[in-house]
Design a protein around this motif. Structure first.
Motif, PDB file in Angstrom:
ATOM      1  N   LEU A   1      34.738  12.975  52.407  1.00 52.67           N
ATOM      2  CA  LEU A   1      33.989  15.280  51.669  1.00 52.67           C
ATOM      3  C   LEU A   1      33.612  15.271  50.292  1.00 52.67           C
ATOM      4  O   LEU A   1      32.302  15.662  50.674  1.00 52.67           O
ATOM      5  CB  LEU A   1      35.810  15.491  50.851  1.00 52.67           C
ATOM      6  CG  LEU A   1      37.031  16.218  52.204  1.00 52.67           C
ATOM      7  CD1 LEU A   1      38.338  16.482  52.101  1.00 52.67           C
ATOM      8  CD2 LEU A   1      35.981  16.035  53.901  1.00 52.67           C
ATOM      9  N   GLY A   2      33.985  14.000  49.422  1.00 47.22           N
ATOM     10  CA  GLY A   2      32.742  13.710  48.124  1.00 47.22           C
ATOM     11  C   GLY A   2      31.032  14.036  48.772  1.00 47.22           C
ATOM     12  O   GLY A   2      30.686  14.631  48.323  1.00 47.22           O
ATOM     13  N   LEU A   3      31.248  13.410  49.841  1.00 51.98           N
ATOM     14  CA  LEU A   3      29.464  13.025  49.949  1.00 51.98           C
ATOM     15  C   LEU A   3      29.348  14.143  50.928  1.00 51.98           C
ATOM     16  O   LEU A   3      27.687  14.786  50.061  1.00 51.98           O
ATOM     17  CB  LEU A   3      29.806  11.751  51.319  1.00 51.98           C
ATOM     18  CG  LEU A   3      28.322  10.693  52.070  1.00 51.98           C
ATOM     19  CD1 LEU A   3      27.227  11.031  51.009  1.00 51.98           C
ATOM     20  CD2 LEU A   3      28.834  11.040  52.842  1.00 51.98           C
ATOM     21  N   ARG A   4      29.438  14.727  51.315  1.00 48.37           N
ATOM     22  CA  ARG A   4      29.664  15.797  52.234  1.00 48.37           C
ATOM     23  C   ARG A   4      28.711  17.162  51.142  1.00 48.37           C
ATOM     24  O   ARG A   4      28.183  17.968  50.737  1.00 48.37           O
ATOM     25  CB  ARG A   4      30.681  16.950  53.598  1.00 48.37           C
ATOM     26  CG  ARG A   4      30.602  15.855  54.589  1.00 48.37           C
ATOM     27  CD  ARG A   4      29.465  15.629  55.425  1.00 48.37           C
ATOM     28  NE  ARG A   4      30.048  14.728  55.823  1.00 48.37           N
ATOM     29  CZ  ARG A   4      29.190  13.028  56.663  1.00 48.37           C
ATOM     30  NH1 ARG A   4      28.327  13.274  55.916  1.00 48.37           N
ATOM     31  NH2 ARG A   4      29.648  12.001  57.433  1.00 48.37           N
TER      32      ARG A   4
ATOM     33  N   VAL B   1      25.539  19.934  56.969  1.00 50.87           N
ATOM     34  CA  VAL B   1      27.318  18.955  56.576  1.00 50.87           C
ATOM     35  C   VAL B   1      27.868  19.719  57.038  1.00 50.87           C
ATOM     36  O   VAL B   1      28.677  18.831  57.618  1.00 50.87           O
ATOM     37  CB  VAL B   1      26.572  19.384  55.409  1.00 50.87           C
ATOM     38  CG1 VAL B   1      27.880  19.365  54.137  1.00 50.87           C
ATOM     39  CG2 VAL B   1      25.557  18.748  54.353  1.00 50.87           C
ATOM     40  N   LYS B   2      28.117  21.262  57.806  1.00 51.70           N
ATOM     41  CA  LYS B   2      29.632  21.657  58.098  1.00 51.70           C
ATOM     42  C   LYS B   2      28.972  21.168  59.364  1.00 51.70           C
ATOM     43  O   LYS B   2      30.821  21.018  59.079  1.00 51.70           O
ATOM     44  CB  LYS B   2      28.493  22.710  59.140  1.00 51.70           C
ATOM     45  CG  LYS B   2      28.314  24.361  57.052  1.00 51.70           C
ATOM     46  CD  LYS B   2      28.125  26.064  57.707  1.00 51.70           C
ATOM     47  CE  LYS B   2      27.788  26.283  56.847  1.00 51.70           C
ATOM     48  NZ  LYS B   2      27.376  27.826  57.046  1.00 51.70           N
ATOM     49  N   ASP B   3      28.412  20.404  59.784  1.00 52.39           N
ATOM     50  CA  ASP B   3      28.799  19.805  61.009  1.00 52.39           C
ATOM     51  C   ASP B   3      29.738  18.485  61.356  1.00 52.39           C
ATOM     52  O   ASP B   3      30.250  18.231  62.032  1.00 52.39           O
ATOM     53  CB  ASP B   3      28.225  19.617  62.594  1.00 52.39           C
ATOM     54  CG  ASP B   3      26.601  21.026  62.733  1.00 52.39           C
ATOM     55  OD1 ASP B   3      27.145  22.007  63.394  1.00 52.39           O
ATOM     56  OD2 ASP B   3      25.564  21.042  63.275  1.00 52.39           O
ATOM     57  N   GLU B   4      29.204  17.918  60.126  1.00 51.99           N
ATOM     58  CA  GLU B   4      29.457  16.855  60.102  1.00 51.99           C
ATOM     59  C   GLU B   4      31.127  16.894  59.137  1.00 51.99           C
ATOM     60  O   GLU B   4      31.889  15.364  59.329  1.00 51.99           O
ATOM     61  CB  GLU B   4      28.596  15.628  59.373  1.00 51.99           C
ATOM     62  CG  GLU B   4      27.254  15.168  59.922  1.00 51.99           C
ATOM     63  CD  GLU B   4      26.262  15.200  59.258  1.00 51.99           C
ATOM     64  OE1 GLU B   4      25.326  14.107  59.606  1.00 51.99           O
ATOM     65  OE2 GLU B   4      25.634  15.087  57.945  1.00 51.99           O
ATOM     66  N   LEU B   5      31.600  17.758  58.655  1.00 57.09           N
ATOM     67  CA  LEU B   5      32.771  17.559  58.525  1.00 57.09           C
ATOM     68  C   LEU B   5      34.151  17.624  59.432  1.00 57.09           C
ATOM     69  O   LEU B   5      33.660  18.120  60.933  1.00 57.09           O
ATOM     70  CB  LEU B   5      33.614  18.765  57.327  1.00 57.09           C
ATOM     71  CG  LEU B   5      32.885  19.299  56.016  1.00 57.09           C
ATOM     72  CD1 LEU B   5      33.065  20.610  55.888  1.00 57.09           C
ATOM     73  CD2 LEU B   5      33.658  18.320  55.589  1.00 57.09           C
ATOM     74  N   PRO B   6      35.206  17.250  59.513  1.00 60.85           N
ATOM     75  CA  PRO B   6      36.056  17.042  60.248  1.00 60.85           C
ATOM     76  C   PRO B   6      36.481  18.507  60.259  1.00 60.85           C
ATOM     77  O   PRO B   6      36.480  19.174  59.627  1.00 60.85           O
ATOM     78  CB  PRO B   6      37.543  16.562  59.457  1.00 60.85           C
ATOM     79  CG  PRO B   6      37.108  15.696  58.002  1.00 60.85           C
ATOM     80  CD  PRO B   6      36.141  16.049  58.149  1.00 60.85           C
TER      81      PRO B   6
ATOM     82  N   VAL C   1      35.355  23.619  50.217  1.00 59.88           N
ATOM     83  CA  VAL C   1      36.190  22.402  51.201  1.00 59.88           C
ATOM     84  C   VAL C   1      37.538  22.933  51.047  1.00 59.88           C
ATOM     85  O   VAL C   1      38.077  23.011  50.540  1.00 59.88           O
ATOM     86  CB  VAL C   1      35.874  21.073  51.374  1.00 59.88           C
ATOM     87  CG1 VAL C   1      36.704  20.577  52.616  1.00 59.88           C
ATOM     88  CG2 VAL C   1      34.575  20.382  51.133  1.00 59.88           C
ATOM     89  N   VAL C   2      37.627  24.299  52.583  1.00 57.43           N
ATOM     90  CA  VAL C   2      39.432  24.756  52.892  1.00 57.43           C
ATOM     91  C   VAL C   2      39.881  23.674  53.962  1.00 57.43           C
ATOM     92  O   VAL C   2      38.700  23.989  54.856  1.00 57.43           O
ATOM     93  CB  VAL C   2      39.200  25.881  52.788  1.00 57.43           C
ATOM     94  CG1 VAL C   2      40.032  26.982  52.628  1.00 57.43           C
ATOM     95  CG2 VAL C   2      38.170  26.948  51.545  1.00 57.43           C
ATOM     96  N   SER C   3      40.904  23.862  53.709  1.00 57.91           N
ATOM     97  CA  SER C   3      41.270  23.594  55.273  1.00 57.91           C
ATOM     98  C   SER C   3      42.254  24.155  55.974  1.00 57.91           C
ATOM     99  O   SER C   3      42.242  25.845  55.576  1.00 57.91           O
ATOM    100  CB  SER C   3      42.737  22.784  54.727  1.00 57.91           C
ATOM    101  OG  SER C   3      43.730  22.738  55.998  1.00 57.91           O
ATOM    102  N   ARG C   4      41.205  24.553  57.165  1.00 59.22           N
ATOM    103  CA  ARG C   4      41.331  25.999  57.709  1.00 59.22           C
ATOM    104  C   ARG C   4      43.344  25.654  58.687  1.00 59.22           C
ATOM    105  O   ARG C   4      43.504  27.268  58.828  1.00 59.22           O
ATOM    106  CB  ARG C   4      40.899  25.373  59.196  1.00 59.22           C
ATOM    107  CG  ARG C   4      38.842  25.486  59.298  1.00 59.22           C
ATOM    108  CD  ARG C   4      38.933  24.735  60.786  1.00 59.22           C
ATOM    109  NE  ARG C   4      37.405  25.213  60.754  1.00 59.22           N
ATOM    110  CZ  ARG C   4      36.028  25.894  61.028  1.00 59.22           C
ATOM    111  NH1 ARG C   4      36.477  27.056  60.633  1.00 59.22           N
ATOM    112  NH2 ARG C   4      35.208  25.307  60.529  1.00 59.22           N
ATOM    113  N   GLU C   5      43.815  25.354  58.624  1.00 56.45           N
ATOM    114  CA  GLU C   5      44.991  25.077  58.566  1.00 56.45           C
ATOM    115  C   GLU C   5      45.560  25.674  57.694  1.00 56.45           C
ATOM    116  O   GLU C   5      47.149  26.585  57.854  1.00 56.45           O
ATOM    117  CB  GLU C   5      45.421  23.044  58.808  1.00 56.45           C
ATOM    118  CG  GLU C   5      46.844  23.340  59.336  1.00 56.45           C
ATOM    119  CD  GLU C   5      47.862  22.010  59.402  1.00 56.45           C
ATOM    120  OE1 GLU C   5      49.015  21.508  59.103  1.00 56.45           O
ATOM    121  OE2 GLU C   5      47.270  20.852  59.733  1.00 56.45           O
TER     122      GLU C   5
END
Ligand code: ACO
Length: 178
Positions: free
Chosen positions: A130-133, A22-27, A86-90
């Motif tokens: 994101l909901g799916l993940r 799941v981590k790998d499939e996130l943008p 889910v957090v934005s890295r930016e």
């Protein structure tokens, strides 16, 4: 705010419970992790407000609620609450959240059921899987801690979303609001 890595946070549950796939499939600009004790500051309530009323209760009351959900998962005492974000890295802001709580039963040989609750993705981030993940991660957590089923309630409008996440319509929800 610059991105805060997991090891600098006080997390609700061990991050290893979130599956690597799941981590790998996130943008790449997004990160999924357990809720942290300081996530009030990262807009947790604001994301929840796309789902329902989530008024600003203040940092102190938010932290007290976080602390009431923590505990278990060690020393043989099982944990009950698994909330992730889910957090934005930016921006280090939360853009999605969801949780599963574990109900322990006497039936089915002391079985457990995972209840998925409070799934929310910030409006501008919807439609990016994101909901799916979030659902994949929560289902993995639920099954990983031994639940024989994972269930949730949703509106008619969200049935198709949950079907895409592998869930099927069963039974009927009853409710009585106080
Ligand atoms: N109807 C039909 N299909 C949908 C819907 C919908 N309402 N929402 C998403 N989908 C589909 C997507 O098109 C996608 O399909 P594809 O794989 O063919 O491309 C698939 O489901 C996965 O969608 P995501 O992009 O992962 O969905 P998103 O990230 O937008 O999250 C969510 C969906 C959580 C419902 C989001 O729109 C949201 O936060 N809505 C407002 C709050 C809400 O209703 N939360 C759920 C409450 S129920 C509960 O909490 C248990």
């Amino acid at each position: 705010m610059s991105f805060t890595p997991d090891d600098a946070l006080d997390l609700l549950f061990p991050a290893e419970l979130i599956p690597q796939h799941v981590k790998d499939e996130l943008p790449p600009d997004l990160h999924i992790r357990p809720l942290a004790s300081t996530d009030y500051e990262r807009g947790h309530l604001s994301v929840l407000s796309v789902l329902t009323q989530a008024p600003d209760v203040g940092a102190q009351a938010w932290a007290a609620q976080f602390n009431s959900m923590r505990g278990g998962g060690a020393g043989g005492v099982p944990a009950t609450y698994y909330i992730l974000v889910v957090v934005s890295r930016e921006t280090d802001r939360i853009v999605g959240t969801g949780g599963v709580f574990i109900e322990r039963k006497f039936l089915r040989g002391l079985g457990s059921v995972g209840h998925i609750e409070d799934i929310a993705v910030a409006r501008e981030m919807q439609g990016k899987k994101l909901g799916l993940r979030i659902i994949q991660a929560l289902t993995h957590v639920s099954e990983g801690v031994g639940c024989y089923k994972t269930i949730l309630n949703c509106s008619e409008a969200n049935i198709a979303f949950y079907e895409k996440c592998g869930y099927e319509k069963r039974e009927v929800e009853m409710a009585k609001y106080a």
